[in-house]
Write a protein that holds these residues in place. Sequence first.
Motif, PDB file in Angstrom:
ATOM      1  N   GLY A  75      90.578  -7.016 -60.478  1.00 21.35           N
ATOM      2  CA  GLY A  75      91.728  -6.154 -60.706  1.00 21.35           C
ATOM      3  C   GLY A  75      91.343  -5.008 -61.604  1.00 21.35           C
ATOM      4  O   GLY A  75      90.243  -4.984 -62.182  1.00 21.35           O
ATOM      5  N   HIS A  76      92.246  -4.061 -61.730  1.00 21.43           N
ATOM      6  CA  HIS A  76      91.935  -2.886 -62.550  1.00 21.43           C
ATOM      7  C   HIS A  76      91.640  -3.273 -64.001  1.00 21.43           C
ATOM      8  O   HIS A  76      90.836  -2.613 -64.671  1.00 21.43           O
ATOM      9  CB  HIS A  76      93.114  -1.899 -62.511  1.00 21.43           C
ATOM     10  N   GLN A  77      92.257  -4.358 -64.462  1.00 18.71           N
ATOM     11  CA  GLN A  77      92.044  -4.776 -65.853  1.00 18.71           C
ATOM     12  C   GLN A  77      90.616  -5.265 -66.096  1.00 18.71           C
ATOM     13  O   GLN A  77      90.153  -5.311 -67.240  1.00 18.71           O
ATOM     14  CB  GLN A  77      93.039  -5.896 -66.229  1.00 18.71           C
ATOM     15  N   ASP A  78      89.903  -5.598 -65.017  1.00 16.32           N
ATOM     16  CA  ASP A  78      88.536  -6.113 -65.169  1.00 16.32           C
ATOM     17  C   ASP A  78      87.499  -5.007 -65.358  1.00 16.32           C
ATOM     18  O   ASP A  78      86.334  -5.302 -65.676  1.00 16.32           O
ATOM     19  CB  ASP A  78      88.147  -6.943 -63.938  1.00 16.32           C
ATOM     20  N   ILE A  79      87.886  -3.774 -65.152  1.00 18.24           N
ATOM     21  CA  ILE A  79      86.896  -2.693 -65.220  1.00 18.24           C
ATOM     22  C   ILE A  79      87.394  -1.524 -66.072  1.00 18.24           C
ATOM     23  O   ILE A  79      87.077  -0.369 -65.807  1.00 18.24           O
ATOM     24  CB  ILE A  79      86.555  -2.188 -63.793  1.00 18.24           C
ATOM     25  N   THR A  80      88.128  -1.829 -67.085  1.00 16.93           N
ATOM     26  CA  THR A  80      88.663  -0.763 -67.940  1.00 16.93           C
ATOM     27  C   THR A  80      87.621  -0.210 -68.902  1.00 16.93           C
ATOM     28  O   THR A  80      87.705   0.946 -69.321  1.00 16.93           O
ATOM     29  CB  THR A  80      89.851  -1.280 -68.758  1.00 16.93           C
ATOM     30  N   SER A  81      86.596  -1.026 -69.231  1.00 17.76           N
ATOM     31  CA  SER A  81      85.576  -0.570 -70.184  1.00 17.76           C
ATOM     32  C   SER A  81      84.347  -1.472 -70.081  1.00 17.76           C
ATOM     33  O   SER A  81      84.359  -2.498 -69.406  1.00 17.76           O
ATOM     34  CB  SER A  81      86.125  -0.596 -71.616  1.00 17.76           C
ATOM     35  N   GLY A  82      83.287  -1.030 -70.807  1.00 21.20           N
ATOM     36  CA  GLY A  82      82.086  -1.844 -70.915  1.00 21.20           C
ATOM     37  C   GLY A  82      81.171  -1.834 -69.702  1.00 21.20           C
ATOM     38  O   GLY A  82      80.247  -2.654 -69.619  1.00 21.20           O
ATOM     39  N   LEU A  83      81.361  -0.939 -68.758  1.00 20.95           N
ATOM     40  CA  LEU A  83      80.488  -0.910 -67.583  1.00 20.95           C
ATOM     41  C   LEU A  83      79.139  -0.264 -67.914  1.00 20.95           C
ATOM     42  O   LEU A  83      78.999   0.483 -68.889  1.00 20.95           O
ATOM     43  CB  LEU A  83      81.155  -0.126 -66.455  1.00 20.95           C
ATOM     44  N   VAL A  84      78.160  -0.561 -67.081  1.00 22.07           N
ATOM     45  CA  VAL A  84      76.819   0.017 -67.232  1.00 22.07           C
ATOM     46  C   VAL A  84      76.682   1.172 -66.237  1.00 22.07           C
ATOM     47  O   VAL A  84      76.792   0.974 -65.014  1.00 22.07           O
ATOM     48  CB  VAL A  84      75.734  -1.041 -66.964  1.00 22.07           C
ATOM     49  N   PHE A  85      76.454   2.350 -66.771  1.00 20.83           N
ATOM     50  CA  PHE A  85      76.323   3.533 -65.917  1.00 20.83           C
ATOM     51  C   PHE A  85      74.980   3.499 -65.200  1.00 20.83           C
ATOM     52  O   PHE A  85      73.930   3.291 -65.812  1.00 20.83           O
ATOM     53  CB  PHE A  85      76.424   4.799 -66.774  1.00 20.83           C
ATOM     54  N   LEU A  86      75.013   3.735 -63.858  1.00 22.71           N
ATOM     55  CA  LEU A  86      73.788   3.654 -63.053  1.00 22.71           C
ATOM     56  C   LEU A  86      73.218   5.019 -62.706  1.00 22.71           C
ATOM     57  O   LEU A  86      71.999   5.199 -62.692  1.00 22.71           O
ATOM     58  CB  LEU A  86      74.062   2.875 -61.760  1.00 22.71           C
ATOM     59  N   GLY A  87      74.071   5.976 -62.378  1.00 25.87           N
ATOM     60  CA  GLY A  87      73.533   7.283 -62.007  1.00 25.87           C
ATOM     61  C   GLY A  87      74.518   8.097 -61.177  1.00 25.87           C
ATOM     62  O   GLY A  87      75.687   7.749 -61.021  1.00 25.87           O
ATOM     63  N   LEU A  88      74.004   9.202 -60.633  1.00 29.03           N
ATOM     64  CA  LEU A  88      74.794  10.159 -59.867  1.00 29.03           C
ATOM     65  C   LEU A  88      74.138  10.402 -58.516  1.00 29.03           C
ATOM     66  O   LEU A  88      72.906  10.387 -58.398  1.00 29.03           O
ATOM     67  CB  LEU A  88      74.882  11.495 -60.612  1.00 29.03           C
ATOM     68  N   GLN A  89      74.964  10.618 -57.513  1.00 28.25           N
ATOM     69  CA  GLN A  89      74.463  11.056 -56.215  1.00 28.25           C
ATOM     70  C   GLN A  89      75.230  12.324 -55.826  1.00 28.25           C
ATOM     71  O   GLN A  89      76.460  12.351 -55.847  1.00 28.25           O
ATOM     72  CB  GLN A  89      74.649   9.985 -55.131  1.00 28.25           C
ATOM     73  N   GLY A  90      74.474  13.387 -55.514  1.00 33.41           N
ATOM     74  CA  GLY A  90      75.080  14.657 -55.126  1.00 33.41           C
ATOM     75  C   GLY A  90      74.837  14.936 -53.659  1.00 33.41           C
ATOM     76  O   GLY A  90      73.706  14.822 -53.167  1.00 33.41           O
ATOM     77  N   MET A  91      75.898  15.278 -52.950  1.00 27.84           N
ATOM     78  CA  MET A  91      75.789  15.472 -51.506  1.00 27.84           C
ATOM     79  C   MET A  91      76.412  16.794 -51.087  1.00 27.84           C
ATOM     80  O   MET A  91      77.221  17.395 -51.809  1.00 27.84           O
ATOM     81  CB  MET A  91      76.469  14.322 -50.767  1.00 27.84           C
ATOM     82  N   ILE A  92      76.014  17.236 -49.904  1.00 26.39           N
ATOM     83  CA  ILE A  92      76.527  18.494 -49.358  1.00 26.39           C
ATOM     84  C   ILE A  92      76.344  18.449 -47.852  1.00 26.39           C
ATOM     85  O   ILE A  92      75.531  17.664 -47.333  1.00 26.39           O
ATOM     86  CB  ILE A  92      75.760  19.695 -49.970  1.00 26.39           C
ATOM     87  N   ASP A  93      77.119  19.254 -47.160  1.00 28.66           N
ATOM     88  CA  ASP A  93      76.902  19.446 -45.722  1.00 28.66           C
ATOM     89  C   ASP A  93      75.780  20.468 -45.596  1.00 28.66           C
ATOM     90  O   ASP A  93      76.002  21.660 -45.821  1.00 28.66           O
ATOM     91  CB  ASP A  93      78.195  19.949 -45.070  1.00 28.66           C
ATOM     92  N   PRO A  94      74.544  20.071 -45.280  1.00 28.73           N
ATOM     93  CA  PRO A  94      73.383  20.962 -45.381  1.00 28.73           C
ATOM     94  C   PRO A  94      73.326  21.985 -44.248  1.00 28.73           C
ATOM     95  O   PRO A  94      73.889  21.775 -43.169  1.00 28.73           O
ATOM     96  CB  PRO A  94      72.201  19.993 -45.296  1.00 28.73           C
ATOM     97  N   PRO A  95      72.635  23.104 -44.482  1.00 23.00           N
ATOM     98  CA  PRO A  95      72.504  24.115 -43.426  1.00 23.00           C
ATOM     99  C   PRO A  95      71.605  23.627 -42.299  1.00 23.00           C
ATOM    100  O   PRO A  95      70.660  22.874 -42.513  1.00 23.00           O
ATOM    101  CB  PRO A  95      71.875  25.307 -44.157  1.00 23.00           C
ATOM    102  N   ARG A  96      71.918  24.077 -41.083  1.00 23.21           N
ATOM    103  CA  ARG A  96      71.036  23.816 -39.939  1.00 23.21           C
ATOM    104  C   ARG A  96      69.752  24.620 -40.137  1.00 23.21           C
ATOM    105  O   ARG A  96      69.805  25.807 -40.466  1.00 23.21           O
ATOM    106  CB  ARG A  96      71.700  24.275 -38.644  1.00 23.21           C
ATOM    107  N   GLN A  97      68.623  23.980 -39.909  1.00 25.53           N
ATOM    108  CA  GLN A  97      67.362  24.684 -40.074  1.00 25.53           C
ATOM    109  C   GLN A  97      67.214  25.821 -39.071  1.00 25.53           C
ATOM    110  O   GLN A  97      66.708  26.904 -39.384  1.00 25.53           O
ATOM    111  CB  GLN A  97      66.182  23.698 -39.943  1.00 25.53           C
ATOM    112  N   GLU A  98      67.680  25.580 -37.824  1.00 16.88           N
ATOM    113  CA  GLU A  98      67.580  26.642 -36.823  1.00 16.88           C
ATOM    114  C   GLU A  98      68.509  27.805 -37.153  1.00 16.88           C
ATOM    115  O   GLU A  98      68.255  28.949 -36.779  1.00 16.88           O
ATOM    116  CB  GLU A  98      67.896  26.106 -35.420  1.00 16.88           C
ATOM    117  N   ALA A  99      69.604  27.519 -37.885  1.00 13.44           N
ATOM    118  CA  ALA A  99      70.533  28.580 -38.283  1.00 13.44           C
ATOM    119  C   ALA A  99      69.871  29.489 -39.322  1.00 13.44           C
ATOM    120  O   ALA A  99      70.109  30.702 -39.339  1.00 13.44           O
ATOM    121  CB  ALA A  99      71.816  27.993 -38.838  1.00 13.44           C
ATOM    122  N   VAL A 100      69.069  28.913 -40.187  1.00 14.87           N
ATOM    123  CA  VAL A 100      68.355  29.699 -41.200  1.00 14.87           C
ATOM    124  C   VAL A 100      67.459  30.731 -40.521  1.00 14.87           C
ATOM    125  O   VAL A 100      67.453  31.920 -40.872  1.00 14.87           O
ATOM    126  CB  VAL A 100      67.520  28.785 -42.117  1.00 14.87           C
TER     127      VAL A 100
END
Length: 916
Positions: free
Chosen positions: A532-557
């Motif tokens: 439940g939400h009460q189980d994750i209010t604090s004390g978690l271990v941060f793992l990292g970030l993932q950044g994403m995007i809709d990438p350009p077509r290579q042939e379009a470049v």
Amino acid sequence: MNAVLEKKVSREPTQGKEQRSWHSLEAEEALELLQVSPHRGLSEEEVAQRQALYGRNSMTPKEQQSAFVRFMLQFHQPLIYILLASTVVTIFLGEYTDAAVIFAVVFVNAIIGFVQESKALEAIDALSKSMTSRAQVIRNGKKQNIDAQELVPGDIVHVQSGDKFPADVRLVQERDMQVDESALTGESVAVEKNVLPVAADHVLGDRLCMGFSSTVVTYGQGKGVVVATGDRTEVGKIQQSIDGAQELETPLTKKIKAFSHLLLWVILGLSLIVFVVGLLRGESAGDTFMVAVALAVGAIPEGLPVAVTIMLALGVSKMAARRAIIRQLVAVETLGSTNVICSDKTGTLTENQMTVQRIVAGDKAYKVTGLGYRPEGEVQEEAQKLYLSPNKALELCLKAGSLCNDSALVEKEGKWIIEGDPTEGALLVSAHKAGFDRARLEQEQPRIDAIPFESEYQYMATLHGGDQRMIYLKGSVEAVLERSSKVLQPDGKLSLLNKEEVEKQVEAMASEGLRVLAFAMAEAPAVMSGIGHQDITSGLVFLGLQGMIDPPRQEAVEAVKLCQQAGIEVKMITGDHAITAAAIASQIGLGGQQQNGKLLALTGKELQQLNDRELEEVAARTSVFARVSPDQKLRLVKALQARDKVVAMTGDGVNDGPALKQANIGIAMGITGTDVAKGASDMVLTDDNFSSIEGAVEEGRGVFDNLTKFIVWTLPTNLGEGLLILMAVMLGTQLPVQPVQILWVNMTTAVLLGLTLAFEPKEPGIMSRPPRPAGEPILTHDLIMRTLLVGVLMLIAAFGLYVYERQQGASVAEAQTVATTVLVVLECFYLLNCRSLVRPMQQIGFFSNMWVFYGIGAMLGFQALFIYVPFMNTLFNSSPLELMQVLRIFGAGLVLFLIVTIEKNIRYRSNRNKKV
């Protein structure tokens, strides 16, 4: 009630000229204005009254011209006037067969134009279809399922995942609602909705408390009050824009119209001169009139409209092979004149597949190779450009993205697709690239329970079993950081979390246009069976970030680069966010204004503040436009056209319809494009790929080159024929060629000789030269001088040999046959010179277009029939020739070929020296 309602609501956007900003009102205020309870809904009496006031929830079809009128308008063109005049003249001369042939050409051209125009009317039909659906409403306190066309402002509607909004709705309740608005706004990612009002000047994509007709709920559910129906919805306004968009002439039609008008006046002027001179010489009015008619027949290029149509049709087939389907013939040439391409971002310049490109975990930054949903690529350390080194934080960050996930990555018919949310799909792919198979992970750590994503909390959490029960959490950076106190290091040890450092990393990723998600974990007690939400209010271990995007077509470049080399500006007009748009534009290589070393994207909100003149200046120097509304796309196209730009506009959504129709050439997407976009366009890309536009532009330039070659080839004949008649009148001699013989020359050579130029290969460097200026005529000064030169040479050869044959005792029929054949043979030799208007024959390859020689052979064969077959002698008043007469004719042709070859070489060298 009706009077009260009309008075109350007449000031609302559904009735008045002033547009009420429903998105800026509190939900309760909107309900009060529309006099409805969210629990009871409208009564049947209220519905009837409002239907009488507002009408049905359907779009009013534009009043169309009748099919007969549209067909008759196909004849309303200068070139067609010339052909119709030719038909009348040949009927007057009693040549009914020729008249029938010419009119048949006119009729076929009219049918082709009529069919192409009829297809464009399908745009409105497609819009109407988008409104025919069912809607779940509350009326009289009960839920009902009704035809969406019966909706009225004030109706309370329910929507859930998979539903289309049946009208424009102000949300009053929602639960975890996400809506795909790409067809309306162009934004590639589903929008998270809420019920909070926003500022009145927010653009469509930022009106989070609104649901718009024809957009699709992808997640969650909600309830709202209808605020606009039919023509008054945002989609309805787009229809009105499409209806009001100006039908533009193409560069080709403009130039041929100008050329045809000039030709008409020249023909009339010369004919009048001939008529007056004949009368002054004492000849009868009847005979003089017939001579003037002969001059007109000689000067009219009967084969030109036929050749234009056939050459454009051949261009259509060539473009189809390059994945570009042409809906209107003239669009082929328009592409060759294009100097600005306004392209949508999602799916055209980009893959339309969210892809993780950056990961930060354990104080290390990584890049992820590979594009799209195909699970091929690697996770590499950015600093050393090496393959993945041991990093416990990275491993668990990727696992968390794969396990805390409700989507699936599947392969269908050799193509990888995502079933579920594209953002979650990108996380599955990044984990797979690092070797973490979803199925194996779920066997090792099966899911026990989950907290689904809710917009209120901005995260999703899952509980997993296995050797150690674990909680994985993914969500917005703010939500995850708020619940985390420690961070996992590469060696698996924990340390205190530096939230400011993480925020700097997020800012750096966001500046590249990346959408960033954060990940955390927590060990759970072995007895834990639910979360439940009460189980994750604090004390978690941060793992990292993932950044994403809709990438350009290579042939379009590469395609953008080629367009820029060809002098074509490429501009991005998208409904996506400014940072994302600018990042993609930089990767693709678009130029434009910069700020702090980064490409500047102008937003729709900023465009709203500009008047038309200011917009023209801004549009000319800016290459990226973001968060742009449909009416602003239309304004941008008009602003560019005001600067004499020939604009090609791409689009796939309903929102692109008006701009597609207004552009000189509208280009719709064949795969992702809506019926509305296709119906309003001139061209459809079967692969949704920008590189196909570049290929189509190249073909368009080739088509215009070959059309110009045909015109330069055919005009000297008409000039020579006209001068022949004029010379005979001035000298008072008999006509060297009869009108029926002129018709024979014009029609047979146009088809058998001129059309072979349509198969001429594209000349080298065709995409290295700039686009033709919009005001440049078809014939340049050099080509006009060459036309005069060849016309005079044809006059000298035909009239000279006619006089010579008469002096040698030949009959009138025999001498006229010689003069007619001279015109045919000289056209054959001149055809070889016209294979390139600039380059000498040796540079283009003597046998690179064998159709030219096939055509010459066929034409000489038909001319032999004209000379030696008795039936043809009777029909055309021709006569058999002797061998020496034929040799003299071919000698004249060879002389013309050599003179024009010398002239071309002199001009070619002179122009090269000027460039040096």
